[in-house]
Design a protein around this motif. Structure first.
Motif, PDB file in Angstrom:
ATOM      1  N   PRO A  38       0.823  -1.208   0.000  1.00 40.67           N
ATOM      2  CA  PRO A  38       0.000   0.000   0.000  1.00 40.67           C
ATOM      3  C   PRO A  38       0.859   1.261   0.000  1.00 40.67           C
ATOM      4  CG  PRO A  38      -0.052  -1.070   2.142  1.00 40.67           C
ATOM      5  CD  PRO A  38       0.632  -2.017   1.216  1.00 40.67           C
ATOM      6  N   ALA A  39       0.276   2.352  -0.492  1.00 45.61           N
ATOM      7  CA  ALA A  39       1.004   3.620  -0.618  1.00 45.61           C
ATOM      8  C   ALA A  39       0.684   4.526   0.570  1.00 45.61           C
ATOM      9  CB  ALA A  39       0.641   4.313  -1.917  1.00 45.61           C
ATOM     10  N   LEU A  40       1.719   4.992   1.226  1.00 46.14           N
ATOM     11  CA  LEU A  40       1.603   5.916   2.351  1.00 46.14           C
ATOM     12  C   LEU A  40       2.404   7.166   2.033  1.00 46.14           C
ATOM     13  CD1 LEU A  40       0.934   6.700   5.332  1.00 46.14           C
ATOM     14  CD2 LEU A  40       3.031   5.483   5.988  1.00 46.14           C
TER      15      LEU A  40
ATOM     16  N   LEU B  21       0.452  18.862  -0.212  1.00 42.99           N
ATOM     17  CA  LEU B  21      -0.683  17.952  -0.152  1.00 42.99           C
ATOM     18  C   LEU B  21      -1.322  17.773  -1.530  1.00 42.99           C
ATOM     19  CD1 LEU B  21      -2.346  19.152   3.171  1.00 42.99           C
ATOM     20  CD2 LEU B  21      -1.345  16.897   2.765  1.00 42.99           C
ATOM     21  N   ALA B  22      -1.432  18.859  -2.272  1.00 38.98           N
ATOM     22  CA  ALA B  22      -2.008  18.766  -3.610  1.00 38.98           C
ATOM     23  C   ALA B  22      -1.174  17.848  -4.490  1.00 38.98           C
ATOM     24  CB  ALA B  22      -2.117  20.158  -4.232  1.00 38.98           C
ATOM     25  N   LEU B  23       0.154  17.949  -4.368  1.00 38.57           N
ATOM     26  CA  LEU B  23       1.022  17.046  -5.116  1.00 38.57           C
ATOM     27  C   LEU B  23       0.802  15.607  -4.679  1.00 38.57           C
ATOM     28  CD1 LEU B  23       3.419  16.432  -7.028  1.00 38.57           C
ATOM     29  CD2 LEU B  23       4.930  16.837  -5.058  1.00 38.57           C
ATOM     30  N   GLY B  24       0.789  15.374  -3.365  1.00 40.16           N
ATOM     31  CA  GLY B  24       0.597  14.021  -2.871  1.00 40.16           C
ATOM     32  C   GLY B  24      -0.719  13.422  -3.310  1.00 40.16           C
ATOM     33  N   ALA B  25      -1.764  14.241  -3.338  1.00 39.22           N
ATOM     34  CA  ALA B  25      -3.096  13.749  -3.696  1.00 39.22           C
ATOM     35  C   ALA B  25      -3.181  13.325  -5.152  1.00 39.22           C
ATOM     36  CB  ALA B  25      -4.134  14.827  -3.401  1.00 39.22           C
ATOM     37  N   GLU B  26      -2.285  13.841  -5.985  1.00 41.24           N
ATOM     38  CA  GLU B  26      -2.345  13.511  -7.409  1.00 41.24           C
ATOM     39  C   GLU B  26      -2.122  12.022  -7.666  1.00 41.24           C
ATOM     40  OE1 GLU B  26       0.446  16.212  -9.158  1.00 41.24           O
ATOM     41  OE2 GLU B  26      -0.739  17.971  -8.592  1.00 41.24           O
ATOM     42  N   GLU B  27      -1.450  11.333  -6.745  1.00 44.61           N
ATOM     43  CA  GLU B  27      -1.229   9.892  -6.894  1.00 44.61           C
ATOM     44  C   GLU B  27      -2.266   9.069  -6.124  1.00 44.61           C
ATOM     45  OE1 GLU B  27       2.779   8.842  -5.902  1.00 44.61           O
ATOM     46  OE2 GLU B  27       3.611   9.839  -7.676  1.00 44.61           O
ATOM     47  N   THR B  28      -3.153   9.716  -5.385  1.00 41.27           N
ATOM     48  CA  THR B  28      -4.190   9.060  -4.585  1.00 41.27           C
ATOM     49  C   THR B  28      -3.618   7.894  -3.784  1.00 41.27           C
ATOM     50  OG1 THR B  28      -5.673   9.540  -6.446  1.00 41.27           O
ATOM     51  CG2 THR B  28      -6.601   8.303  -4.609  1.00 41.27           C
ATOM     52  N   PRO B  29      -2.709   8.171  -2.851  1.00 42.28           N
ATOM     53  CA  PRO B  29      -2.184   7.085  -2.013  1.00 42.28           C
ATOM     54  C   PRO B  29      -3.277   6.505  -1.119  1.00 42.28           C
ATOM     55  CG  PRO B  29      -1.518   9.223  -1.150  1.00 42.28           C
ATOM     56  CD  PRO B  29      -2.169   9.484  -2.470  1.00 42.28           C
ATOM     57  N   ASP B  30      -2.986   5.363  -0.534  1.00 41.25           N
ATOM     58  CA  ASP B  30      -3.962   4.732   0.359  1.00 41.25           C
ATOM     59  C   ASP B  30      -4.174   5.556   1.622  1.00 41.25           C
ATOM     60  OD1 ASP B  30      -4.555   2.008  -0.951  1.00 41.25           O
ATOM     61  OD2 ASP B  30      -2.376   2.151  -1.024  1.00 41.25           O
TER      62      ASP B  30
ATOM     63  N   THR C 111      -8.155  11.662  -1.454  1.00 37.09           N
ATOM     64  CA  THR C 111      -7.252  10.784  -0.714  1.00 37.09           C
ATOM     65  C   THR C 111      -7.648  10.708   0.756  1.00 37.09           C
ATOM     66  OG1 THR C 111      -5.423  11.336  -2.198  1.00 37.09           O
ATOM     67  CG2 THR C 111      -4.843  10.435  -0.041  1.00 37.09           C
ATOM     68  N   PRO C 112      -7.680   9.522   1.362  1.00 37.38           N
ATOM     69  CA  PRO C 112      -7.885   9.431   2.818  1.00 37.38           C
ATOM     70  C   PRO C 112      -6.819  10.255   3.535  1.00 37.38           C
ATOM     71  CG  PRO C 112      -8.066   7.260   1.818  1.00 37.38           C
ATOM     72  CD  PRO C 112      -7.565   8.185   0.746  1.00 37.38           C
ATOM     73  N   PHE C 113      -7.247  11.193   4.359  1.00 33.90           N
ATOM     74  CA  PHE C 113      -6.330  12.214   4.878  1.00 33.90           C
ATOM     75  C   PHE C 113      -6.459  12.345   6.389  1.00 33.90           C
ATOM     76  CE2 PHE C 113      -5.884  16.910   5.833  1.00 33.90           C
ATOM     77  CZ  PHE C 113      -4.501  16.913   5.849  1.00 33.90           C
ATOM     78  N   THR C 114      -5.302  12.389   7.040  1.00 39.03           N
ATOM     79  CA  THR C 114      -5.219  12.619   8.485  1.00 39.03           C
ATOM     80  C   THR C 114      -4.212  13.736   8.735  1.00 39.03           C
ATOM     81  OG1 THR C 114      -5.736  10.311   8.981  1.00 39.03           O
ATOM     82  CG2 THR C 114      -4.664  11.579  10.722  1.00 39.03           C
ATOM     83  N   HIS C 115      -4.551  14.619   9.646  1.00 40.21           N
ATOM     84  CA  HIS C 115      -3.673  15.750   9.954  1.00 40.21           C
ATOM     85  C   HIS C 115      -3.372  15.792  11.449  1.00 40.21           C
ATOM     86  CE1 HIS C 115      -2.049  19.727  10.477  1.00 40.21           C
ATOM     87  NE2 HIS C 115      -3.107  20.135  11.147  1.00 40.21           N
ATOM     88  N   PHE C 116      -2.091  15.967  11.793  1.00 42.66           N
ATOM     89  CA  PHE C 116      -1.644  16.127  13.177  1.00 42.66           C
ATOM     90  C   PHE C 116      -1.166  17.561  13.381  1.00 42.66           C
ATOM     91  CE2 PHE C 116      -1.617  11.597  13.154  1.00 42.66           C
ATOM     92  CZ  PHE C 116      -1.660  11.182  14.485  1.00 42.66           C
TER      93      PHE C 116
END
Length: 460
Positions: free
Chosen positions: A221-223, A321-330, A420-425
């Motif tokens: 899976p992609a993280l 985040l916009a860049l990361g979302a382009e690959e739709t990681p798990d 993308t499933p997203f969690t923020h700390f």
């Protein structure tokens, strides 16, 4: 410095964990001279106390470690580390009294008590070394401790030696140790590659802004981990007062924490595809600083009105985040020292997190308890969405009114995560007062809880 367990039990001094009031029951089975020694020294098993018991040659033959009461233990963590910090140099092993379900946490605390930030001054942590208690995963605990020490070192290093250049080098060093790849987009290339908000925030600084992109693993899976890398934050043209600027070397604590977590993941060889994105900038003041009232267009096309240049962290994270979302990681997880509002809400010891995934939230809570890494779920509260919509642009980087500052910042970031499933700390990254296994200074928050939670969430 990499904390490690002692590699031999030879000549290890036994440590007996004694709950408060349990000293008599323990000493009743000991020789008379030991009973007399325990009584004469007034040892009661109070939490964090200890008593060295000398042998016939005067050298310690055993240690009694106060384990207090359940009520006292609930008010802190890493209780054995408090004892370890006061023991003479040597090798020790747990002989009795430590509950099996606490062995891992207490052993980790002992490892972390060896940490000291010695880059600018000769100093040492705990010199006493522990034999890994029976039943604990020593390799895993050592990997966790090493990742935490990396995080602490990065945060503790001042901006004079931890600017964007040095943060990039730290990523290259980590990648080189584990065979990861790194790509970096720097300076005006950020504009050419469509990272306008990272460029706007960092363009006034002597060291060029950049986006650091590290990848590791080719199966599973992609993280994607996104860490705020503001190496120093003056507040920009909305200049911070001196007291508020004093700790701003830690404003790259999100980047430091995701790098520590990445080291844990790679060291343990988890079967996943890891990506780490770090927008590394310094928010400085110059003639070309971005300004209050400016409207910036983010990577995903959303426009953002700048109402406070001191709310810069969410801007650089948005492009990443916009860049990361382009690959739709798990899963995509951001970590940032983002808002003072989070500190007001939960203080420095709790790491608030936001997620729409109830299963992940439950796994994080369970992982936090297992790893002595406290976290607290906060809501993506949809009724507050209108607070970040200024009218003149799609989004407002600093809503007026001062209410729900951590929530509105999290809602802002969610606008850039796409589907993308997203969690923020929203972490603090700093321990303001010394505590067992946690000296004053930089500290990781949420990484151990995530490490415990992710295998179940990602199906590893």
């Amino acid at each position: 410095m990499t904390p490690e367990f002692a590699d031999t039990t030879r000549n290890a001094i036994p440590v007996h964990m004694i709950e408060e009031g349990g000293q008599t029951a323990w000493s009743d089975d000991q020789p008379p001279h030991v009973q007399a020694w325990v009584t004469a020294n007034g040892f009661t098993g109070a939490l964090g106390s200890h008593l060295l018991i000398p042998g016939q040659d005067g050298a310690p033959m055993a240690v009694l470690a106060g384990y207090g009461t359940a009520v006292a233990r609930a008010r802190g963590r890493f209780h054995l580390a408090a004892v370890a910090a006061n023991l003479p140099e040597g090798t020790y092993s747990i002989a009795s009294g430590l509950p099996a379900d606490q062995a891992g946490v207490e052993a980790l605390g002992w490892l972390l008590s060896a940490y000291a930030f010695d880059r600018y001054k000769d100093q040492q942590g705990t010199k006493a070394r522990l034999v890994a208690p029976q039943g604990v995963d020593a390799v895993r605990l050592q990997a966790i401790a090493a990742g935490e020490c990396l995080t602490r070192d990065l945060i503790n290093t001042p901006a004079s030696d931890m600017g964007p250049d040095a943060l990039e080098q730290a990523v290259h060093d980590l990648a080189g140790a584990f065979g990861a790849s790194v790509a970096v987009t720097t300076g005006d290339d950020l504009l050419a590659q469509n990272f306008p908000m990272i460029h706007a925030v960092g363009r006034a600084a002597p060291q060029e802004p950049r986006l650091i992109d590290m990848r590791w693993g080719d199966a599973g899976p992609a993280l994607t981990l996104v860490g705020k890398g503001v190496c120093f934050d003056t507040g920009g043209l909305n200049l911070k007062p001196g007291n508020s600027m004093a700790l701003m070397k830690k404003d790259m604590g999100g980047a430091a924490t995701v790098l520590g977590l990445a080291q844990m993941i790679m060291s343990l060889g988890l079967s996943l595809r890891l990506r780490v994105l770090i927008p590394a900038v310094e928010n400085s003041v110059s003639s070309n600083s971005f300004r209050p009232g400016d409207i910036l267009t983010a990577r995903n096309g959303k426009t953002v009105e700048i109402n406070n240049t001191d709310a810069e962290g969410r801007l650089v994270l948005a492009d990443a985040l916009a860049l990361g979302a382009e690959e739709t990681p798990d899963q995509m997880i951001s970590m940032a020292t983002l808002t003072g509002a989070a500190r007001v809400a939960v203080g420095p010891d709790l790491a608030p997190f936001y997620t729409d995934d109830d299963a992940l939230a439950q796994a994080l809570s369970q992982g936090a308890a297992q790893a002595a890494d406290p976290v607290w779920r906060m809501p993506f509260w949809a009724p507050y969405e209108k607070m970040i919509e200024p009218g003149i642009a799609d989004l407002d980087n600093a809503p007026a009114g001062g209410f729900a500052g951590s929530i509105t910042a999290a809602l802002f970031l969610r606008r850039f995560a796409g589907d993308t499933p997203f969690t923020h700390f929203d972490i603090y990254g700093w321990n303001p007062t010394p505590a067992p296994a946690r000296p004053k200074g930089g500290v990781g928050q949420g990484a151990r809880a995530l490490l415990a939670a992710l295998p179940g969430v990602l199906g590893l």
